[in-house]
Design a protein around this motif. Sequence first.
Motif, PDB file in Angstrom:
ATOM      1  N   UNK A 172       0.824  -1.205   0.000  1.00 11.53           N
ATOM      2  CA  UNK A 172       0.000   0.000   0.000  1.00 11.53           C
ATOM      3  C   UNK A 172       0.858   1.255   0.000  1.00 11.53           C
ATOM      4  N   UNK A 173       0.470   2.217  -0.841  1.00 12.02           N
ATOM      5  CA  UNK A 173       1.158   3.505  -0.928  1.00 12.02           C
ATOM      6  C   UNK A 173       0.213   4.630  -0.508  1.00 12.02           C
ATOM      7  N   UNK A 174      -0.951   4.727  -1.174  1.00 13.85           N
ATOM      8  CA  UNK A 174      -1.988   5.707  -0.873  1.00 13.85           C
ATOM      9  C   UNK A 174      -1.434   7.131  -0.843  1.00 13.85           C
ATOM     10  N   UNK A 175      -0.973   7.583  -2.001  1.00 13.72           N
ATOM     11  CA  UNK A 175      -0.447   8.935  -2.116  1.00 13.72           C
ATOM     12  C   UNK A 175      -1.025   9.640  -3.326  1.00 13.72           C
ATOM     13  N   UNK A 176      -1.104  10.970  -3.265  1.00 16.35           N
ATOM     14  CA  UNK A 176      -1.568  11.776  -4.393  1.00 16.35           C
ATOM     15  C   UNK A 176      -0.619  11.566  -5.573  1.00 16.35           C
ATOM     16  N   UNK A 177      -1.182  11.476  -6.774  1.00 24.75           N
ATOM     17  CA  UNK A 177      -0.366  11.267  -7.964  1.00 24.75           C
ATOM     18  C   UNK A 177       0.499  12.493  -8.229  1.00 24.75           C
ATOM     19  N   UNK A 178       1.812  12.275  -8.259  1.00 25.86           N
ATOM     20  CA  UNK A 178       2.763  13.292  -8.720  1.00 25.86           C
ATOM     21  C   UNK A 178       3.812  12.588  -9.554  1.00 25.86           C
ATOM     22  N   UNK A 179       4.421  13.335 -10.465  1.00 32.41           N
ATOM     23  CA  UNK A 179       5.471  12.741 -11.288  1.00 32.41           C
ATOM     24  C   UNK A 179       6.655  12.312 -10.425  1.00 32.41           C
ATOM     25  N   UNK A 180       6.966  13.090  -9.378  1.00 40.57           N
ATOM     26  CA  UNK A 180       8.085  12.745  -8.508  1.00 40.57           C
ATOM     27  C   UNK A 180       7.842  11.418  -7.788  1.00 40.57           C
ATOM     28  N   UNK A 181       6.596  11.207  -7.324  1.00 41.35           N
ATOM     29  CA  UNK A 181       6.280   9.965  -6.628  1.00 41.35           C
ATOM     30  C   UNK A 181       6.448   8.769  -7.559  1.00 41.35           C
ATOM     31  N   UNK A 182       5.915   8.865  -8.780  1.00 35.69           N
ATOM     32  CA  UNK A 182       6.002   7.760  -9.722  1.00 35.69           C
ATOM     33  C   UNK A 182       7.451   7.480 -10.106  1.00 35.69           C
ATOM     34  N   UNK A 183       8.224   8.536 -10.341  1.00 31.98           N
ATOM     35  CA  UNK A 183       9.637   8.347 -10.705  1.00 31.98           C
ATOM     36  C   UNK A 183      10.396   7.691  -9.573  1.00 31.98           C
TER      37      UNK A 183
END
Length: 298
Positions: A166-177
Amino acid sequence: MQWVETANEYLKDVRTYANTVDLFDVFEILIIAFLVYYILAWMKTTRSWRMLKGLIVICVFLVVVNVMKMDNIVWITQNVLTFAVTAIIVVLQPELRQALELLGEKNFLPSIGFSGSSNKKADVFSERSVNEIAKACVEMGKVKTGALIVIERTESLKDYERTGIEVDGIITSQLLINIFEHNTPLHDGAVIVRGNRVTYATCYLPLSDNLGLSKELGTRHRAGVGVSEATDSLTLIVSEETGGISIAYEGELMRHLDAETLKERMRQIMNMNGEEDAKGKHRRKGKGKAKGEKETAE
């Protein structure tokens, strides 16, 4: 006249039945209506919704052959239907297990559509999510970082979420990268997106057995196509070998997409409303205009 007599008989039957209906009968009807609604609402979030539509087609076909008195087909159908219930239970075993688990949850009512409108609006896949995901895919493509992003649509992906973290975080490019960066704990496997949030990472997906896929495609692409065959999800794949960006949807793979084509395809598949799409186009137009003015000034 005959129709008047028929209408009077019908009204007489209605009055007779109305006199026999009590409060418990009304309560029973409400319970049945709720159960039917609940089952249909649950089925729309699973693969069983497709099967239900298939069963409706079969039922229509059976009515037609029965009316046309095709006795051989009717006889075959009657004998096959004796095994149909068992077959349906076997085929729907994962969905039935999920339904029983859902009944055991405390918040099963919001999950079938009784949540507030504000929560629904917050969970809608937005233009911001399109831009952040596209930006992340382009940046990862430049450095050839492999990525697999599955965006949930109407069918639930909870069975695949069980295999991940589980991550449960707002989508951001930094998070995905950061998730797909090499040698990080979460980089292996798929990321699942629901609404505007990254829900789980390192999820395992079913591989496609489509023989028509190119032999040069690896496990990541086959997993992306596989989950698009099993659900109505939208899957984005970034190749670790070439850095190319692909989209898998309904078992089809679209390869070598640029940033703008990627955004446009996401908007189309996710059925983004005209108002929000217009806002996104207005922002993009404003940025382009500002960029042009800046270049002119220089």
